[in-house]
Design a protein around this motif. Structure first.
Motif, mmCIF file in Angstrom:
data_model
loop_
_atom_site.group_PDB
_atom_site.id
_atom_site.type_symbol
_atom_site.label_atom_id
_atom_site.label_comp_id
_atom_site.label_asym_id
_atom_site.label_seq_id
_atom_site.Cartn_x
_atom_site.Cartn_y
_atom_site.Cartn_z
ATOM 1 N N ARG A 2 135.439 20.294 26.434
ATOM 2 C CA ARG A 2 136.011 20.570 24.857
ATOM 3 C C ARG A 2 134.926 20.568 23.468
ATOM 4 O O ARG A 2 135.103 21.377 23.337
ATOM 5 C CB ARG A 2 137.164 20.206 24.860
ATOM 6 C CG ARG A 2 138.340 20.246 26.326
ATOM 7 C CD ARG A 2 139.586 20.311 25.777
ATOM 8 N NE ARG A 2 140.595 20.268 26.818
ATOM 9 C CZ ARG A 2 141.213 21.523 27.140
ATOM 10 N NH1 ARG A 2 140.503 23.055 26.490
ATOM 11 N NH2 ARG A 2 142.282 21.713 28.684
ATOM 12 N N SER A 88 134.986 27.294 30.762
ATOM 13 C CA SER A 88 135.948 27.532 31.410
ATOM 14 C C SER A 88 136.173 27.321 32.421
ATOM 15 O O SER A 88 138.006 27.118 32.937
ATOM 16 C CB SER A 88 135.301 28.495 32.465
ATOM 17 O OG SER A 88 134.059 28.567 32.391
ATOM 18 N N ASP A 235 140.613 31.203 35.082
ATOM 19 C CA ASP A 235 139.714 30.087 34.093
ATOM 20 C C ASP A 235 140.339 29.954 32.875
ATOM 21 O O ASP A 235 141.445 30.420 32.781
ATOM 22 C CB ASP A 235 138.490 29.996 34.238
ATOM 23 C CG ASP A 235 137.560 31.661 33.749
ATOM 24 O OD1 ASP A 235 138.247 30.987 32.248
ATOM 25 O OD2 ASP A 235 136.450 31.766 33.949
ATOM 26 N N GLU A 236 139.769 29.228 32.030
ATOM 27 C CA GLU A 236 140.518 28.648 30.781
ATOM 28 C C GLU A 236 140.179 30.012 29.982
ATOM 29 O O GLU A 236 140.999 30.188 29.026
ATOM 30 C CB GLU A 236 139.396 27.276 30.061
ATOM 31 C CG GLU A 236 139.828 26.085 31.166
ATOM 32 C CD GLU A 236 141.309 25.967 30.774
ATOM 33 O OE1 GLU A 236 142.227 26.085 30.072
ATOM 34 O OE2 GLU A 236 141.891 25.325 31.985
ATOM 35 N N ARG A 312 150.555 26.713 36.471
ATOM 36 C CA ARG A 312 150.260 28.186 35.243
ATOM 37 C C ARG A 312 151.093 29.369 36.199
ATOM 38 O O ARG A 312 151.387 30.038 37.083
ATOM 39 C CB ARG A 312 148.875 28.643 35.230
ATOM 40 C CG ARG A 312 148.896 29.968 34.736
ATOM 41 C CD ARG A 312 147.295 30.179 34.441
ATOM 42 N NE ARG A 312 146.492 29.617 33.360
ATOM 43 C CZ ARG A 312 145.328 28.222 33.309
ATOM 44 N NH1 ARG A 312 144.310 28.777 34.741
ATOM 45 N NH2 ARG A 312 145.310 27.915 33.128
#
Length: 331
Positions: A2, A88, A235-236, A312
């Motif tokens: 990150r 991602s 994805d992120e 999620r």
């Protein structure tokens, strides 16, 4: 990862092929991609491979070489992300599945290779202007909510499996029309187009490479962009900007917004749309109840969510009674 400044390329690919031993294929693929620094999520099944990954920019050429040298993956289209910050994925996960896309279909009952006609971006634009053409979004409601093609039919469904019979019923009396289907990268339409041809639809088309490839071709060729809003991605990032229009609203205040997030309560993780103001006000949570929970001591939070595995909650997005603004604008 990150905090890393490493430049990475986000992409997706899929290929329908016969894999005799998915477990062995998975194991070797994991070793090979790990050596290339690849991160992401990949599904492997007897019917093929479905991947969403990120590759270090300085190893992308080596990755392409690996794909080209693979007897099974050679010739696979790589759908490069159009709005990418390189954040991602944060780990590599490869799973063996029954199917690379959960469609609920019995492939033995129809010819899965008899697919619809593939359309380039230019061909899509031309055919979509024909009054005899119907454009169908084969994605889920939380995807089309933030972005879709102009004048497209967007079924209010939670899964691809649910979309197949719903779309068939919607178009039952339109089997002689031009039916253009599209999805994120094309994989869902590969199976859906063959299924609808089997069901008697005469003129079935699919957007080659999906929204991702369409956006690339539109930009490179200077074509009219008929997609409005964001392309939801799994994805992120949760979305990539295709046009500047914002067609959805914050689920908490109703102001224009198309930024998805997951509720910060680890016992909820509801996927919903939240603007920056509401994110600050509600501390990234979907409800006052979840906000109260995240402010409890961590041990207390763990007791509350003990035994829960929310993941999620994409299927509940927009369905929760906690969210006040659930409608979205159509173009």
């Amino acid at each position: 990862m990150r905090e890393s400044e490493e430049q990475r390329v986000t992409l997706s690919f899929y290929k329908y092929l016969n894999i005799q031993d998915p477990e062995a294929f998975r194991d070797q693929l994991y070793i090979d991609l790990s050596n290339l620094g690849v991160l992401g999520r990949i599904y492997v099944a007897h019917e093929g491979v479905n991947a969403q990954i990120s590759v270090p920019e300085d190893r992308f050429e080596a990755f392409e070489g690996y794909m080209n040298m693979s007897a099974q993956l050679n010739g696979t289209r790589l759908n490069i992300a159009v709005d990418d910050d390189g954040k991602s994925f944060f780990k590599l996960k490869i799973q063996v599945k029954k199917k690379i896309v959960a469609d609920g279909l019995n492939d033995a009952t129809f010819d899965v290779t008899n697919k619809g006609t593939h359309l380039s971006a230019e061909e899509f634009n031309n055919l979509s202007g024909d009054p005899n053409t119907i454009i169908v979004d084969m994605r889920n409601h939380y995807e089309s909510e933030v972005g879709h093609f102009k004048n497209a039919i967007c079924p209010d469904v939670d899964t691809f499996r649910e979309a197949l019979p719903v779309v068939e019923e919607m178009l039952e009396d339109k089997k002689d029309k031009n039916i253009i289907m599209y999805c994120t990268g094309g994989i869902r339409c590969e199976k859906a187009s063959a299924y609808y041809k089997h069901k008697g639809f005469k003129n079935v088309f699919q957007l080659d490479g999906g929204i991702i490839e369409y956006a690339r071709q539109v930009k490179n060729q200077g074509l009219e962009n008929k997609f409005v809003g964001k392309n939801f991605v799994f994805d992120e990032r949760l979305g990539e900007r295709i046009s500047e229009e914002v067609i959805s609203v914050c689920h908490q205040c109703g102001n224009p917004c198309d930024d998805h997030t997951n509720c910060k309560n680890d016992g909820c993780h509801l996927l919903f749309i939240q603007c920056s103001e509401c994110a600050e006000k509600h501390q990234g949570c979907c409800s006052p109840e979840c906000k109260d929970i995240i402010n409890l001591p961590e041990e207390h939070q763990k007791e509350i969510r003990k035994g829960l595995n929310k993941g999620r909650q994409v299927f509940k997005k927009g369905r929760s009674e906690k969210l006040l603004f659930k409608s979205y604008a159509k173009s």
